[in-house]
Design a protein around this motif. Structure first.
Motif, PDB file in Angstrom:
ATOM      1  N   LEU B 133     -42.830 -18.731 -26.221  1.00 20.59           N
ATOM      2  CA  LEU B 133     -43.785 -19.798 -26.611  1.00 20.59           C
ATOM      3  C   LEU B 133     -44.906 -19.421 -25.497  1.00 20.59           C
ATOM      4  O   LEU B 133     -44.634 -19.674 -24.707  1.00 20.59           O
ATOM      5  CB  LEU B 133     -43.298 -21.035 -26.781  1.00 20.59           C
ATOM      6  N   VAL B 134     -46.122 -19.322 -26.290  1.00 24.93           N
ATOM      7  CA  VAL B 134     -47.342 -19.230 -25.649  1.00 24.93           C
ATOM      8  C   VAL B 134     -48.214 -20.274 -25.889  1.00 24.93           C
ATOM      9  O   VAL B 134     -48.061 -20.878 -26.850  1.00 24.93           O
ATOM     10  CB  VAL B 134     -48.095 -17.802 -25.426  1.00 24.93           C
ATOM     11  N   ASP B 135     -49.009 -20.627 -24.768  1.00 20.09           N
ATOM     12  CA  ASP B 135     -49.990 -21.724 -25.214  1.00 20.09           C
ATOM     13  C   ASP B 135     -51.123 -21.151 -25.726  1.00 20.09           C
ATOM     14  O   ASP B 135     -51.357 -19.849 -26.140  1.00 20.09           O
ATOM     15  CB  ASP B 135     -50.277 -22.360 -23.790  1.00 20.09           C
ATOM     16  N   GLU B 136     -52.401 -21.943 -25.929  1.00 14.09           N
ATOM     17  CA  GLU B 136     -53.564 -21.669 -26.516  1.00 14.09           C
ATOM     18  C   GLU B 136     -54.381 -20.506 -25.690  1.00 14.09           C
ATOM     19  O   GLU B 136     -55.058 -19.650 -26.258  1.00 14.09           O
ATOM     20  CB  GLU B 136     -54.586 -22.663 -26.598  1.00 14.09           C
ATOM     21  N   GLY B 137     -53.992 -20.414 -24.380  1.00 16.48           N
ATOM     22  CA  GLY B 137     -54.624 -19.226 -23.666  1.00 16.48           C
ATOM     23  C   GLY B 137     -53.764 -18.084 -23.510  1.00 16.48           C
ATOM     24  O   GLY B 137     -54.103 -16.845 -22.795  1.00 16.48           O
ATOM     25  N   GLY B 138     -52.621 -18.092 -24.228  1.00 15.88           N
ATOM     26  CA  GLY B 138     -51.651 -16.888 -24.364  1.00 15.88           C
ATOM     27  C   GLY B 138     -50.792 -17.149 -23.044  1.00 15.88           C
ATOM     28  O   GLY B 138     -50.031 -15.919 -22.853  1.00 15.88           O
ATOM     29  N   GLU B 139     -50.647 -17.963 -22.185  1.00 15.92           N
ATOM     30  CA  GLU B 139     -49.933 -17.843 -21.228  1.00 15.92           C
ATOM     31  C   GLU B 139     -48.571 -18.492 -21.614  1.00 15.92           C
ATOM     32  O   GLU B 139     -48.246 -19.391 -22.363  1.00 15.92           O
ATOM     33  CB  GLU B 139     -50.387 -18.998 -20.123  1.00 15.92           C
ATOM     34  N   PRO B 140     -47.381 -17.693 -21.366  1.00 15.31           N
ATOM     35  CA  PRO B 140     -45.986 -18.168 -21.619  1.00 15.31           C
ATOM     36  C   PRO B 140     -45.790 -19.391 -21.137  1.00 15.31           C
ATOM     37  O   PRO B 140     -45.851 -19.763 -19.881  1.00 15.31           O
ATOM     38  CB  PRO B 140     -45.104 -17.148 -21.125  1.00 15.31           C
ATOM     39  N   VAL B 141     -45.076 -20.246 -21.834  1.00 20.82           N
ATOM     40  CA  VAL B 141     -44.771 -21.721 -21.302  1.00 20.82           C
ATOM     41  C   VAL B 141     -43.111 -21.721 -21.351  1.00 20.82           C
ATOM     42  O   VAL B 141     -42.362 -22.367 -20.553  1.00 20.82           O
ATOM     43  CB  VAL B 141     -44.942 -22.892 -22.156  1.00 20.82           C
ATOM     44  N   MET B 142     -42.542 -20.794 -22.467  1.00 23.91           N
ATOM     45  CA  MET B 142     -41.091 -20.840 -22.507  1.00 23.91           C
ATOM     46  C   MET B 142     -40.394 -19.310 -22.664  1.00 23.91           C
ATOM     47  O   MET B 142     -41.277 -18.648 -23.623  1.00 23.91           O
ATOM     48  CB  MET B 142     -40.597 -21.700 -23.578  1.00 23.91           C
ATOM     49  N   LEU B 143     -39.527 -18.915 -22.231  1.00 25.44           N
ATOM     50  CA  LEU B 143     -38.998 -17.772 -22.419  1.00 25.44           C
ATOM     51  C   LEU B 143     -37.445 -17.629 -22.682  1.00 25.44           C
ATOM     52  O   LEU B 143     -36.952 -18.643 -22.052  1.00 25.44           O
ATOM     53  CB  LEU B 143     -39.223 -16.655 -21.340  1.00 25.44           C
ATOM     54  N   MET B 144     -36.910 -17.247 -23.523  1.00 25.61           N
ATOM     55  CA  MET B 144     -35.485 -17.530 -23.784  1.00 25.61           C
ATOM     56  C   MET B 144     -34.853 -16.237 -24.660  1.00 25.61           C
ATOM     57  O   MET B 144     -35.687 -15.240 -24.990  1.00 25.61           O
ATOM     58  CB  MET B 144     -35.045 -18.447 -24.703  1.00 25.61           C
ATOM     59  N   THR B 145     -33.458 -15.929 -24.436  1.00 22.94           N
ATOM     60  CA  THR B 145     -32.958 -14.731 -25.043  1.00 22.94           C
ATOM     61  C   THR B 145     -31.878 -15.402 -25.683  1.00 22.94           C
ATOM     62  O   THR B 145     -30.817 -15.974 -25.080  1.00 22.94           O
ATOM     63  CB  THR B 145     -32.415 -13.511 -24.129  1.00 22.94           C
ATOM     64  N   GLY B 146     -31.666 -15.543 -26.828  1.00 22.88           N
ATOM     65  CA  GLY B 146     -30.646 -15.856 -27.900  1.00 22.88           C
ATOM     66  C   GLY B 146     -29.647 -14.848 -28.245  1.00 22.88           C
ATOM     67  O   GLY B 146     -30.301 -13.475 -28.437  1.00 22.88           O
ATOM     68  N   GLU B 147     -28.356 -14.912 -28.296  1.00 22.95           N
ATOM     69  CA  GLU B 147     -27.456 -13.854 -28.710  1.00 22.95           C
ATOM     70  C   GLU B 147     -26.780 -14.136 -30.089  1.00 22.95           C
ATOM     71  O   GLU B 147     -26.291 -15.361 -29.743  1.00 22.95           O
ATOM     72  CB  GLU B 147     -26.238 -13.883 -27.837  1.00 22.95           C
ATOM     73  N   MET B 148     -26.843 -13.318 -31.041  1.00 20.13           N
ATOM     74  CA  MET B 148     -26.048 -13.677 -32.311  1.00 20.13           C
ATOM     75  C   MET B 148     -25.533 -12.565 -32.725  1.00 20.13           C
ATOM     76  O   MET B 148     -25.734 -11.411 -32.412  1.00 20.13           O
ATOM     77  CB  MET B 148     -26.921 -14.635 -33.196  1.00 20.13           C
ATOM     78  N   LEU B 149     -24.081 -12.808 -33.581  1.00 20.36           N
ATOM     79  CA  LEU B 149     -23.469 -11.810 -34.139  1.00 20.36           C
ATOM     80  C   LEU B 149     -24.134 -11.855 -35.502  1.00 20.36           C
ATOM     81  O   LEU B 149     -24.168 -12.674 -36.275  1.00 20.36           O
ATOM     82  CB  LEU B 149     -21.968 -12.189 -34.378  1.00 20.36           C
ATOM     83  N   VAL B 150     -24.529 -10.360 -35.881  1.00 23.80           N
ATOM     84  CA  VAL B 150     -25.081 -10.311 -37.590  1.00 23.80           C
ATOM     85  C   VAL B 150     -24.184  -9.061 -38.183  1.00 23.80           C
ATOM     86  O   VAL B 150     -23.796  -7.888 -37.183  1.00 23.80           O
ATOM     87  CB  VAL B 150     -26.737  -9.741 -37.097  1.00 23.80           C
ATOM     88  N   ARG B 151     -24.081  -9.105 -39.365  1.00 19.49           N
ATOM     89  CA  ARG B 151     -23.348  -8.374 -40.103  1.00 19.49           C
ATOM     90  C   ARG B 151     -24.335  -6.900 -40.330  1.00 19.49           C
ATOM     91  O   ARG B 151     -25.375  -6.971 -40.249  1.00 19.49           O
ATOM     92  CB  ARG B 151     -23.102  -8.798 -41.572  1.00 19.49           C
ATOM     93  N   SER B 152     -23.387  -5.934 -40.281  1.00 11.42           N
ATOM     94  CA  SER B 152     -24.055  -4.635 -40.555  1.00 11.42           C
ATOM     95  C   SER B 152     -23.653  -4.113 -41.712  1.00 11.42           C
ATOM     96  O   SER B 152     -22.554  -4.513 -42.540  1.00 11.42           O
ATOM     97  CB  SER B 152     -23.821  -3.469 -39.325  1.00 11.42           C
ATOM     98  N   ARG B 153     -24.579  -3.280 -42.459  1.00 11.77           N
ATOM     99  CA  ARG B 153     -24.288  -2.679 -43.784  1.00 11.77           C
ATOM    100  C   ARG B 153     -23.264  -1.545 -43.708  1.00 11.77           C
ATOM    101  O   ARG B 153     -22.186  -1.420 -44.392  1.00 11.77           O
ATOM    102  CB  ARG B 153     -25.284  -1.934 -44.162  1.00 11.77           C
ATOM    103  N   GLY B 154     -23.160  -0.988 -42.393  1.00 10.74           N
ATOM    104  CA  GLY B 154     -22.138   0.307 -42.435  1.00 10.74           C
ATOM    105  C   GLY B 154     -20.706  -0.424 -42.175  1.00 10.74           C
ATOM    106  O   GLY B 154     -20.372  -1.503 -41.775  1.00 10.74           O
TER     107      GLY B 154
END
Lengths: 154, 154
Positions: B133-154
């Motif tokens: 998330l960045v503010d109006e000046g483009g400065e980051p206010v929040m950084l995060m890394t989320g992890e999830m399991l996603v189906r694959s086609r293969g």
């Protein structure tokens, strides 16, 4: 170390927060309505807002949003611990794990344990607080480590 | 890599989520009333719920709860990206940083970038999504890394 009850007391400074000090921060049960209402506002995925879709989805039933589970713990630790700290500000979370789906009507019980206490500059310390929510069987459903700056007396 | 608009489309499988793929997930501005109302429910510390106490507090003014900032991002990425994924479940967050206080009436703009894509067992992959998330000046206010399991086609 057994957990101490989180009674109101004097303001806690960094010196009062040795690694291993552990606080009971309370219990809370989310109803299906509460799970769906939070998710409609903040995380409106089918398995958080719709019981029929949830039954056919990846969790096999309604499960609380991770943002909701975190908010439940934050409320507990805010009331029982963080409001008592000589806090300078939160820095973030270095780990947050959702270990089991949180179902409706299961009592979640929280603890907060000091896991690191490191002087930064004179007058303050970086405190890590390990938060845990367990279900009625004592199985962890959420683990997190929060980082905050707390004033020191020295 | 420039961000792509998050338009509705077909269900996204693990194969559709190469590292570096980036999604614009929206903008939102929190009013002082919204900041205080969320905090009264989930994180009732003085600098989140009371403007006078906040002015004298560590942030020098009202600032949103970290749980609120995260929820704002979760809502954006839930609507724009996660609802489109062939998701098997969230696993947690490996990093979450609050880089600046979030003040009332500042537009926050979100992006979600695929930062890891690793096959786990046949049919699924562990996907890391880096949220910002960045503010109006483009400065980051929040950084995060989320992890999830996603189906694959293969």
């Amino acid at each position: 170390v057994s957990a101490e009850p989180a009674d109101a007391g004097e303001l806690l400074y960094a010196e009062d927060l040795p690694v291993g000090r552990r606080f009971e921060v309370g219990s809370r049960t989310l109803s299906a309505e509460e799970i769906k209402a939070f998710a409609r506002e903040w995380d409106p995925l089918p398995f958080h807002v719709d019981e029929e879709a949830a039954a056919a989805g990846p969790f096999g039933g309604l499960a609380a949003s991770g943002a909701h589970i975190l908010a439940v713990y934050v409320r507990m630790t805010s009331d029982a611990l963080v409001s008592r700290l000589a806090i300078l500000g939160g820095r973030g979370v270095s780990e947050l794990k959702f270990l089991q789906p949180v179902r409706p009507d299961v009592a979640l019980t929280g603890t907060s344990t000091i896991s690191r206490n490191e002087s930064t500059r004179p007058g303050s310390a970086l405190i890590h607080i390990r938060g845990e929510l367990v279900d009625e069987g004592g199985e962890p459903v959420m683990l997190m480590t929060g980082e905050m700056l707390v004033r020191s007396r020295g």
